[in-house]
Motif scaffolding. Structure first.
Motif, PDB file in Angstrom:
ATOM      1  N   ARG A  20       0.916  -1.153   0.027  1.00 58.37           N
ATOM      2  CA  ARG A  20      -0.026  -0.089   0.032  1.00 58.37           C
ATOM      3  C   ARG A  20       0.881   1.346  -0.033  1.00 58.37           C
ATOM      4  NH1 ARG A  20      -0.025   4.627   2.608  1.00 58.37           N
ATOM      5  NH2 ARG A  20      -1.776   5.631   2.551  1.00 58.37           N
ATOM      6  N   THR A  24       1.511   4.230  -3.111  1.00 56.52           N
ATOM      7  CA  THR A  24       1.331   5.649  -3.042  1.00 56.52           C
ATOM      8  C   THR A  24       2.541   6.357  -3.403  1.00 56.52           C
ATOM      9  OG1 THR A  24       1.900   5.802  -0.571  1.00 56.52           O
ATOM     10  CG2 THR A  24      -0.399   5.690  -1.103  1.00 56.52           C
ATOM     11  N   ARG A  91      -0.876   8.537   8.830  1.00 57.67           N
ATOM     12  CA  ARG A  91      -1.450   7.239   8.637  1.00 57.67           C
ATOM     13  C   ARG A  91      -2.149   6.735   9.824  1.00 57.67           C
ATOM     14  NH1 ARG A  91       3.011   6.609   5.202  1.00 57.67           N
ATOM     15  NH2 ARG A  91       4.257   5.270   6.582  1.00 57.67           N
ATOM     16  N   GLN A  95      -4.919  10.422   9.170  1.00 53.29           N
ATOM     17  CA  GLN A  95      -5.802   9.695   8.034  1.00 53.29           C
ATOM     18  C   GLN A  95      -6.512   8.554   8.442  1.00 53.29           C
ATOM     19  OE1 GLN A  95      -2.384  10.736   4.623  1.00 53.29           O
ATOM     20  NE2 GLN A  95      -3.202   8.565   4.835  1.00 53.29           N
ATOM     21  N   LYS A  96      -6.519   8.010   9.583  1.00 54.51           N
ATOM     22  CA  LYS A  96      -7.157   6.713  10.249  1.00 54.51           C
ATOM     23  C   LYS A  96      -6.794   5.664   9.212  1.00 54.51           C
ATOM     24  CE  LYS A  96     -10.686   9.068  12.748  1.00 54.51           C
ATOM     25  NZ  LYS A  96     -10.894  10.277  11.802  1.00 54.51           N
ATOM     26  N   THR A  97      -5.724   5.599   8.465  1.00 55.16           N
ATOM     27  CA  THR A  97      -5.575   4.311   7.632  1.00 55.16           C
ATOM     28  C   THR A  97      -5.368   3.035   8.300  1.00 55.16           C
ATOM     29  OG1 THR A  97      -4.318   5.986   6.159  1.00 55.16           O
ATOM     30  CG2 THR A  97      -3.959   3.760   5.580  1.00 55.16           C
ATOM     31  N   ASP A  99      -6.895   2.368  11.018  1.00 57.57           N
ATOM     32  CA  ASP A  99      -8.113   1.795  11.492  1.00 57.57           C
ATOM     33  C   ASP A  99      -8.747   1.157  10.454  1.00 57.57           C
ATOM     34  OD1 ASP A  99      -7.757   2.961  13.947  1.00 57.57           O
ATOM     35  OD2 ASP A  99      -8.981   4.874  13.566  1.00 57.57           O
ATOM     36  N   ALA A 100      -8.519   1.743   9.212  1.00 60.27           N
ATOM     37  CA  ALA A 100      -9.430   1.251   8.130  1.00 60.27           C
ATOM     38  C   ALA A 100      -8.649  -0.369   7.880  1.00 60.27           C
ATOM     39  CB  ALA A 100      -9.269   1.971   6.650  1.00 60.27           C
ATOM     40  N   ILE A 101      -7.406  -0.368   7.979  1.00 62.30           N
ATOM     41  CA  ILE A 101      -6.913  -1.871   7.614  1.00 62.30           C
ATOM     42  C   ILE A 101      -7.130  -2.730   8.480  1.00 62.30           C
ATOM     43  CG2 ILE A 101      -4.673  -3.019   6.906  1.00 62.30           C
ATOM     44  CD1 ILE A 101      -3.650  -0.073   6.118  1.00 62.30           C
ATOM     45  N   LEU A 258      -3.200   1.443  19.536  1.00 63.18           N
ATOM     46  CA  LEU A 258      -4.429   1.481  18.592  1.00 63.18           C
ATOM     47  C   LEU A 258      -5.605   0.733  19.294  1.00 63.18           C
ATOM     48  CD1 LEU A 258      -2.867   3.052  16.563  1.00 63.18           C
ATOM     49  CD2 LEU A 258      -3.840   1.004  14.786  1.00 63.18           C
TER      50      LEU A 258
END
Ligand SMILES: Nc1ncnc2c1ncn2[C@@H]1O[C@H](COP(=O)(O)OP(=O)(O)OP(=O)(O)O)[C@@H](O)[C@H]1O
Ligand SMILES: [Mg+2]
Lengths: 260, 306
Positions: A20, A24, A91, A95-97, A99-101, A258
């Motif tokens: 990922r 980017t 991240r 961006q809460k990246t 959390d999304a993952i 987290l």
């Protein structure tokens, strides 16, 4: 406390997080590479060429040759550190990246490990591009340099893990100023990149021994000049132990932060 | 085989001192749309976070697909899709990449991931935006993209935390329509909302939650029948005439409630009320059917939540 000592469970999915980040990065890799290269080359020109008229050879090396191997590692440190402080923190929080993952089969530990791997890759790459300039420039020439990629990778992992520990505690971006001014900058100046540590008082040398960059620079200079001795193995061992401990701790700390 | 998709018993969550979920029990059956309704701070998101394997439980038991959540988080997550309350799309990636990269987290091969991404963008009417950056999307588009992202792994269970909050009616209805479609195709849905229309439109069964507890449970219809009468009259309070009006309603089966400057009368004898109030034509009032919102307000009170 107990949880921090538990071995983190990291599987192959950490690589998905690495991918990922690579995806980017590929969008602006040219700018990124130029940035990686520009600073060390400026140092080489300014210090190496500018100062070399006033500085006698060090350990039998012209000054520019003396500083070149250390600058590669300093670049690796900067790239890995930047990625795993500002990059990872962005991240994680803004961006809460993360959390999304972590609601996918990728675990928190793997997210942290993936970001460390990515930081390490950036460090590795920074050092490699500089090496690619140093060799044709004639500033590094020894068959031992074939081992350099290994050193760069270990250094990348080391600085990425260290930075990730800081990120796990950071309440805001401002917090990184402490790390940069109290840890990263002193390391840059007192790890033997610019002058031999033997010229310093004993206590400074002791402090330097605890700085990860010192050991990386020792090895790097050995590989670049071909002046390889058994003591470099000790430096390597130091780095390995430190990296494992820091990586272990960083992953557990990020997990702890987290989990809500 | 009849194992519910979600089974929570005595589910608890504590945040350093604050008890957000106080031991709740609920089950979600395969193929149904289950809703958690509750005011701000009720504990909806906290509950969903535990079901997603995002937050560890402080107590109780939670099984998803018959598996204990703390033992098999990966297996469960692989079969679940999540639409979070707060947008966490990846701003470093384009619309299409968001889906393709997400598919990779689920071990979906690249080609298949790309196919699914395109299909899902079509599904939520975002095909045109495929190569746009996330910050250029409107709130409703982001929400739709989040729904699409939750579907990349073809989930059996879809969890939606306030899927339509802040959307305009068009976007809301589009999402509802998609969710109904998903249910028809066999997916189980669990959503939270404080939009009663949404709960009524989508949910087969719901629980009303407040202060970390479940206050009641049932289908929207059951809840209506249990807690409120069929019709509601709303009068502006005040004045002698109103008191007269109210006194002439005596004998009618009704429940009344005063909130601020409004008097609510709940009754099943609407015709009778209308007949008796005909001579009070100068007093304005509203007459409507009772809705879930009335149930909600009755159960959770009318005070504002901080
Ligand atoms: N990470 C956290 N740390 C501490 N307290 C929290 C945390 N997350 C939620 N809470 C508290 O737990 C309670 C329940 O919050 P929750 O987010 O579950 O409510 P909600 O029903 O989703 O509300 P809303 O409708 O506003 O989204 C609140 O009192 C909230 O302040
Ligand atoms: Mg919520």
């Amino acid at each position: 406390m107990n949880n921090l000592l538990k071995p983190p469970r990291v599987g192959r999915r950490a690589f998905k997080v690495w991918l990922r980040n690579r995806d980017t990065w590929l969008k602006f890799y040219r700018a990124s590479l130029v940035g990686n290269l520009a600073e060390p080359v400026l140092f080489l020109l300014a210090f190496g060429l500018g100062l070399s008229r006033f500085i006698t050879d060090i350990d039998g090396l012209p000054y520019i040759n003396y500083i070149a191997p250390g600058l590669m590692l300093a670049a690796a440190m900067n790239a890995a550190t930047f990625e795993c402080t500002f990059g990872a923190y962005t991240r994680m929080s803004a961006q809460k990246t993360y959390d999304a993952i972590i609601v996918t089969p990728v675990s928190i530990e793997e997210v942290a490990a993936g970001d460390i791997l990515w930081g390490a890759s950036k460090g590795f790459l920074s050092a490699i591009v500089i090496l690619a300039v140093l060799v044709p420039w004639g500033l590094a020439a020894s068959p031992w340099l074939l081992l350099a990629p290994l050193l760069f990778l270990l250094s990348g992992l080391m600085f990425a893990s260290m930075s990730m520990i800081v990120t796990a505690f950071a309440p805001s971006y401002d917090y990184f100023a402490y790390y940069f001014s109290l840890v990263v900058s002193p390391m840059f100046f007192f790890s033997g990149v610019f002058f031999p540590l033997t010229s310093l008082p004993a206590w400074v040398r002791t402090v330097s021994w605890f700085m990860p960059l010192t050991h990386a620079v020792n090895i790097s200079r050995g590989l670049a000049t071909g002046n390889v001795s058994a003591s470099l193995l000790l430096d390597g061992l130091w780095m390995l132990v430190f990296t494992l401990a820091a990586g272990w701790l960083a992953i557990n700390l990020i997990k702890k932060r987290l989990i809500k | 085989m009849n194992e519910p998709v979600i089974r929570a018993s005595g589910l608890r969550k504590e945040y350093s001192g604050l008890v957000a979920v106080r031991g709740i029990d609920f089950e979600v059956e395969r193929g149904e749309c289950f809703g958690i309704l509750g005011p701000n701070g009720a504990g909806k998101t906290t509950t969903m976070n535990m079901v997603q394997g995002y937050s560890p439980l402080s107590g109780g038991e939670l099984r998803v697909f018959g598996l204990a959540i703390e033992k098999h988080p990966r297996k469960i997550k692989a079969r679940m899709g999540v639409v979070p309350q707060e947008n966490n799309l990846d701003p470093d990636l384009t619309v299409g990449e968001n889906l393709r990269v997400y598919a990779r987290y689920f071990d979906i091969p690249k080609k298949e991931g790309a196919l699914r991404a395109d299909r899902l963008l079509g599904f939520v009417a975002l095909s045109e935006k495929r190569d746009e950056k996330i910050p250029t999307l409107s709130g409703g588009m982001k929400r739709r993209l989040l729904v699409a992202r939750a579907l990349v792994n073809d989930p059996e269970l879809i969890i939606l935390d306030e899927p339509t909050t802040g959307l305009d009616p068009q976007a809301r209805h589009l999402i509802w329509q998609k969710l109904r479609g998903l249910k028809k195709s066999g997916a189980t849905l669990a959503l939270t909302t404080h939009n009663m229309e949404e709960a009524a439109a989508l949910c087969d069964r719901l629980v009303i939650m407040d202060h970390g507890r479940i206050l009641d449970e049932g289908s929207p219809r059951q809840l209506l029948e249990r807690h409120v009468k069929g019709s509601v009259f709303e009068f502006e309070a005040g004045g002698e005439r109103l008191r007269e009006l109210l006194s002439c309603l005596e004998g009618i089966k009704q429940e009344s409630e005063t909130a601020g400057d409004t008097i609510f009368i709940y009754t099943d004898e609407a015709e009778e009320v209308l007949r008796r109030t005909a001579c009070f034509s100068e007093i304005g009032f509203r007459h409507r059917r009772a809705t879930l919102e009335d149930v909600f307000l009755k159960l959770t009170g009318r005070e504002l939540r901080e």
